[in-house]
Design a protein around this motif. Structure first.
Motif, mmCIF file in Angstrom:
data_model
loop_
_atom_site.group_PDB
_atom_site.id
_atom_site.type_symbol
_atom_site.label_atom_id
_atom_site.label_comp_id
_atom_site.label_asym_id
_atom_site.label_seq_id
_atom_site.Cartn_x
_atom_site.Cartn_y
_atom_site.Cartn_z
ATOM 1 N N TYR A 125 5.492 1.740 -14.013
ATOM 2 C CA TYR A 125 4.341 1.541 -14.952
ATOM 3 C C TYR A 125 4.018 2.825 -15.918
ATOM 4 O O TYR A 125 3.881 2.650 -17.047
ATOM 5 N N VAL A 126 4.353 4.051 -15.502
ATOM 6 C CA VAL A 126 4.072 5.185 -16.365
ATOM 7 C C VAL A 126 5.136 5.279 -17.473
ATOM 8 O O VAL A 126 4.770 5.420 -18.622
ATOM 9 N N LYS A 127 6.410 4.854 -17.230
ATOM 10 C CA LYS A 127 7.260 4.825 -18.094
ATOM 11 C C LYS A 127 7.307 3.608 -19.133
ATOM 12 O O LYS A 127 7.465 4.014 -20.328
ATOM 13 N N TYR A 166 0.704 -1.267 0.069
ATOM 14 C CA TYR A 166 0.015 0.058 -0.061
ATOM 15 C C TYR A 166 0.852 1.291 -0.049
ATOM 16 O O TYR A 166 0.667 2.316 -0.667
ATOM 17 N N SER A 167 1.788 1.285 0.747
ATOM 18 C CA SER A 167 2.831 2.450 0.832
ATOM 19 C C SER A 167 3.719 2.606 -0.260
ATOM 20 O O SER A 167 4.116 3.714 -0.640
ATOM 21 N N LEU A 168 3.963 1.229 -0.894
ATOM 22 C CA LEU A 168 4.824 1.622 -2.253
ATOM 23 C C LEU A 168 4.231 1.585 -3.406
ATOM 24 O O LEU A 168 4.931 2.027 -4.553
ATOM 25 N N GLY A 169 2.833 1.478 -3.441
ATOM 26 C CA GLY A 169 2.061 1.349 -4.583
ATOM 27 C C GLY A 169 2.396 2.545 -5.583
ATOM 28 O O GLY A 169 2.472 2.491 -6.834
ATOM 29 N N ASP A 170 2.109 3.797 -5.287
ATOM 30 C CA ASP A 170 2.101 4.997 -5.990
ATOM 31 C C ASP A 170 3.549 5.155 -6.512
ATOM 32 O O ASP A 170 3.692 5.526 -7.559
ATOM 33 N N ALA A 171 4.822 5.053 -5.704
ATOM 34 C CA ALA A 171 5.834 5.267 -6.003
ATOM 35 C C ALA A 171 6.269 4.181 -7.266
ATOM 36 O O ALA A 171 6.877 4.423 -8.459
ATOM 37 N N VAL A 194 5.621 1.882 -24.463
ATOM 38 C CA VAL A 194 4.761 0.939 -25.402
ATOM 39 C C VAL A 194 3.916 1.916 -26.463
ATOM 40 O O VAL A 194 3.702 1.421 -27.553
ATOM 41 N N ARG A 195 3.420 2.887 -25.965
ATOM 42 C CA ARG A 195 2.523 3.836 -26.706
ATOM 43 C C ARG A 195 3.399 4.507 -27.670
ATOM 44 O O ARG A 195 2.974 4.822 -28.981
ATOM 45 N N ALA A 196 4.582 4.824 -27.440
ATOM 46 C CA ALA A 196 5.514 5.200 -28.457
ATOM 47 C C ALA A 196 5.944 4.442 -29.547
ATOM 48 O O ALA A 196 6.481 4.839 -30.573
ATOM 49 N N VAL A 197 5.839 3.166 -29.400
ATOM 50 C CA VAL A 197 6.204 2.218 -30.427
ATOM 51 C C VAL A 197 5.238 1.880 -31.641
ATOM 52 O O VAL A 197 4.146 1.783 -31.296
#
Length: 77
Positions: free
Chosen positions: A59-61, A48-53, A66-69
């Motif tokens: 995940y965002v990177k 829970y505490s590390l989820g956002d980090a 993937v979207r750039a390919v």
């Protein structure tokens, strides 16, 4: 005379209650369940505490990469 461990010391409800209180057969199972609950609580708290980090860092990177390919052979332009 030594009383047998499996037989109640006295008849009736109080004897059964005393035998139940003296029985240590399931004590280990309960101790393991308490340990497992503590470990799972620590793991849930860490996730829970590390989820956002983790989401922001990885995940965002990966999603952006993937979207750039561009597909090699697009079916629909």
């Amino acid at each position: 005379m030594v009383p047998c461990r499996n037989l109640p010391d006295e008849p009736g409800f109080s004897g059964k209650l005393r035998d139940f209180w003296r029985d240590e057969g399931a004590a280990t199972s309960i101790e393991y369940a308490i340990i497992a609950a503590g470990i799972s609580t620590v793991i849930a708290g860490a996730v829970y505490s590390l989820g956002d980090a983790v989401n922001e860092q990885y995940y965002v990177k990966i999603l952006a990469a993937v979207r750039a390919v561009q597909p090699a052979n697009p079916a629909n332009p």
